[in-house]
Design an enzyme around this catalytic site. Structure first.
Site, PDB file in Angstrom:
ATOM      1  N   GLN A   1     112.092  36.857 -10.009  1.00  0.00           N
ATOM      2  CA  GLN A   1     111.279  37.353 -11.119  1.00  0.00           C
ATOM      3  C   GLN A   1     109.893  37.768 -10.638  1.00  0.00           C
ATOM      4  OE1 GLN A   1     112.754  34.154 -14.139  1.00  0.00           O
ATOM      5  NE2 GLN A   1     111.402  35.491 -15.284  1.00  0.00           N
TER       6      GLN A   1
ATOM      7  N   SER B   1     114.432  32.134  -5.430  1.00  0.00           N
ATOM      8  CA  SER B   1     114.721  31.681  -6.790  1.00  0.00           C
ATOM      9  C   SER B   1     115.898  32.459  -7.383  1.00  0.00           C
ATOM     10  CB  SER B   1     113.462  31.800  -7.659  1.00  0.00           C
ATOM     11  OG  SER B   1     113.650  31.181  -8.905  1.00  0.00           O
ATOM     12  N   LEU B   2     115.681  33.262  -8.410  1.00  0.00           N
ATOM     13  CA  LEU B   2     116.729  34.108  -8.971  1.00  0.00           C
ATOM     14  C   LEU B   2     117.439  34.914  -7.880  1.00  0.00           C
ATOM     15  CD1 LEU B   2     118.125  35.903 -11.210  1.00  0.00           C
ATOM     16  CD2 LEU B   2     116.055  37.296 -11.136  1.00  0.00           C
TER      17      LEU B   2
ATOM     18  N   ARG C   1     121.787  31.553 -16.837  1.00  0.00           N
ATOM     19  CA  ARG C   1     120.586  30.927 -16.289  1.00  0.00           C
ATOM     20  C   ARG C   1     119.351  31.329 -17.106  1.00  0.00           C
ATOM     21  NH1 ARG C   1     116.556  32.162 -12.210  1.00  0.00           N
ATOM     22  NH2 ARG C   1     116.234  30.464 -10.704  1.00  0.00           N
TER      23      ARG C   1
ATOM     24  N   HIS D   1     111.471  25.410 -11.668  1.00  0.00           N
ATOM     25  CA  HIS D   1     111.603  24.584 -10.466  1.00  0.00           C
ATOM     26  C   HIS D   1     110.804  23.280 -10.570  1.00  0.00           C
ATOM     27  CE1 HIS D   1     113.892  27.766  -8.615  1.00  0.00           C
ATOM     28  NE2 HIS D   1     112.955  28.615  -9.004  1.00  0.00           N
TER      29      HIS D   1
ATOM     30  N   GLN E   1     119.118  23.938  -7.702  1.00  0.00           N
ATOM     31  CA  GLN E   1     118.020  24.908  -7.562  1.00  0.00           C
ATOM     32  C   GLN E   1     117.038  24.937  -8.739  1.00  0.00           C
ATOM     33  OE1 GLN E   1     117.744  28.757  -8.767  1.00  0.00           O
ATOM     34  NE2 GLN E   1     117.861  29.710  -6.759  1.00  0.00           N
TER      35      GLN E   1
END
Length: 292
Positions: A9, A88-89, A113, A195, A244
């Site tokens: 993102q 991340s993503l 998600r 996170h 994650q």
């Protein structure tokens, strides 16, 4: 050895993917398939929407994923990774590009998600802050001393770490970090504590979907956020992907491990094409980087 890295993102931009859609039959087919899977025309938002439209979580995550995967698929056999990783993503993009997940399953998981994270954000007011110019260990120690939820969330590159937690926890940590000598400590315009332990409801919701997805052995090692180490074991990949959402993104450690394991070049796939290249240069300026 070439490593392909995939952004998360904040790498979105207005008009993303329109040039690919208009110039490639394969891209057009993938975009239209995505519209059908998602149940709305994400292409309309990606190609014509404003920056504000693209910031909606339900749009941002599938849009960034889609842009990366279309680019990767268009590269075809020219894309021959020795290793992959995603921020991340971007880890979902990396898994699909490396053949560990199908395009359809990857997109469905990304959509799930985004929805699960949005719900978790609405349960408690929370945020994140970027800390510049301070050793990771000092940031960790100061966060541990705050009597609220606030943790190190994104180890982006040496001297840049993002913290995540409750609004009060992040605000207290920002003040303490400024006093301790951080060059900058800036609360980010995000709607949630990604996170961090506050994403536990999202992790619980997504776990069943990840466990139900069919994971294959990838064509190359994937370095995952939760561990920063390489694996090709589908069961390990699945377990790390579940972890994650509440675990930190260990990107600095990932880059260092990839270099130690023999990676000689980094290629960023998708998004604005600059963010992850910048992080690599902060780890070691000598390594060549480019955008696919």
């Amino acid at each position: 050895m070439k490593a392909y890295v995939f952004p998360g993102q904040a790498s979105q931009f207005e008009g993303m993917g329109k040039d690919l859609y208009e110039s490639s039959d394969l891209a057009k087919e993938l975009f239209e398939q995505a519209n059908d899977i998602l149940g709305f025309r994400i292409t309309d938002v990606m190609f014509e929407g404003s920056a504000e439209d693209l910031k909606q979580t339900r749009v941002t995550q599938p849009a960034v994923f889609l842009h990366s995967i279309v680019k990767a698929k268009m590269a075809g056999d020219e894309m021959d990774p020795g290793a992959v990783a995603g921020h991340s993503l971007g880890e979902f993009s990396a898994l699909v590009a490396a053949g560990a997940l199908s395009f359809e399953e990857g997109l469905k998981l990304v959509q799930g998600r985004a929805q699960a994270m949005q719900k978790a954000c609405e349960m408690q007011e929370s945020t994140m802050a970027a800390i510049i110019g301070m050793e990771d260990e000092v940031v960790e120690q100061i966060c541990e001393g705050i009597d609220e939820i606030v943790v190190a969330a994104n180890y982006n590159c040496p001297g840049q770490l993002v913290i995540s937690g409750s609004v009060e926890g992040v605000n207290q940590a920002v003040e303490a970090l400024k006093e301790a000598g951080a060059r900058r400590a800036l609360v980010l315009p995000v709607g949630g504590a990604f996170h961090s332990p506050l994403m536990q409801p999202a992790q619980d919701e997504l776990q069943a979907a990840i466990e139900a997805a069919a994971f294959q052995q990838p064509v190359c090692p994937i370095y995952q956020n939760a561990t920063a180490t390489a694996t090709t074991d589908p069961e390990v990949i699945q377990k790390n992907l579940i972890a994650q959402l509440t675990a930190p993104v260990r990107w600095t450690q990932t880059m260092k491990n990839m270099i130690a394991d023999g990676v000689t070049e980094f290629i960023e796939v998708g998004g604005n094409g600059k963010t992850l290249q910048g992080f690599v240069k902060k780890v070691d300026r000598q390594f060549p980087t480019s955008a696919l």
